[in-house]
Design an enzyme around this catalytic site. Structure first.
Site, PDB file in Angstrom:
ATOM      1  N   ASP A   7       0.880  -1.169   0.000  1.00  0.00           N
ATOM      2  CA  ASP A   7       0.000   0.000   0.000  1.00  0.00           C
ATOM      3  C   ASP A   7       0.919   1.221   0.000  1.00  0.00           C
ATOM      4  O   ASP A   7       1.337   1.684   1.055  1.00  0.00           O
ATOM      5  CB  ASP A   7      -0.897  -0.018   1.229  1.00  0.00           C
ATOM      6  N   GLU A  67      -2.499  -1.660  -5.230  1.00  0.00           N
ATOM      7  CA  GLU A  67      -3.789  -1.113  -5.626  1.00  0.00           C
ATOM      8  C   GLU A  67      -3.565  -0.181  -6.810  1.00  0.00           C
ATOM      9  O   GLU A  67      -2.514   0.458  -6.900  1.00  0.00           O
ATOM     10  CB  GLU A  67      -4.408  -0.297  -4.484  1.00  0.00           C
ATOM     11  N   ASP A 140      -2.570   1.154   7.016  1.00  0.00           N
ATOM     12  CA  ASP A 140      -1.572   0.909   5.972  1.00  0.00           C
ATOM     13  C   ASP A 140      -1.228  -0.578   5.922  1.00  0.00           C
ATOM     14  O   ASP A 140      -1.063  -1.159   4.855  1.00  0.00           O
ATOM     15  CB  ASP A 140      -0.298   1.725   6.233  1.00  0.00           C
TER      16      ASP A 140
END
EC number: 3.1.21.10
Length: 190
Positions: A7, A67, A140
């Site tokens: 992330d 992502e 996170d």
């Protein structure tokens, strides 16, 4: 199969390493790379690269997953995030790792069966799926672990390990999600 979920962020980059084995998910490691605002942006990108390289050396993942970028109104923030993602992608390519990316809604849907799930719902399901006791340090970390779990579920590597306790779409999905939340009182829903 070992997957490293990342992330990325310019000040906090979460990572999570998950292995699928023996019809179950196993947490190998996770953490947050915290960067100092006083360091130059280039130094921060270098630090992210080196820290994640150390994670790769320690856990030897088969895949790295991220992502996809979401739209951001702040152009500078979007540019910085893009540069961090570029460093992570270069790292994956330098280590000859398979690389995939998933949209945020796709990650949420894979882990919670709701594409509009809150960060708290994602965190709850991640801790449940990985049998983590206590609370992981930050979103996170749980976001990075969710990305890794999403990849294992989407590639079919972990699909046998999860039996969704609810239907994923439509009004039946919402009713089943509400029933699931009610039967798990420790879950925080906002």
């Amino acid at each position: 199969m070992v997957v490293l979920g990342v992330d990325p962020g310019s000040l906090h980059t979460g990572y999570g390493v998950v292995r699928y084995e023996d019809a179950g998910f196993h947490l190998l490691g996770c953490g947050v790379i915290r960067l100092h605002r006083r360091k130059s942006y280039f130094e921060r990108i270098g630090e992210i690269y080196r820290e994640l390289e150390s994670v790769i050396d320690s856990y030897a993942p088969d895949r790295l997953v991220l992502e996809t970028v979401f739209l951001n109104k702040n152009v500078q923030s979007a540019l910085k995030l893009g540069q961090v993602r570029g460093a992570v992608i270069a790292l994956a390519m330098n280590h000859r790792l398979e690389l995939s990316e998933y949209a945020p809604r796709e990650v949420k849907a894979a882990v919670t069966a709701r594409g509009a799930a809150s960060k708290q719902q994602v965190a709850f399901m991640v801790t449940r799926m990985l049998k983590i006791t206590g609370n992981p340090a930050t979103h996170d970390v749980t976001d990075a672990l969710a990305i890794a779990l999403c990849d294992l579920l989407k590639t079919g590597m972990g699909s046998a390990a999860v039996q969704q306790p609810f239907v994923s779409s439509g009004s039946a999905g919402k009713k089943n999600w509400a029933r699931f939340v009610q039967s798990n009182p420790g879950m925080v829903v906002r």
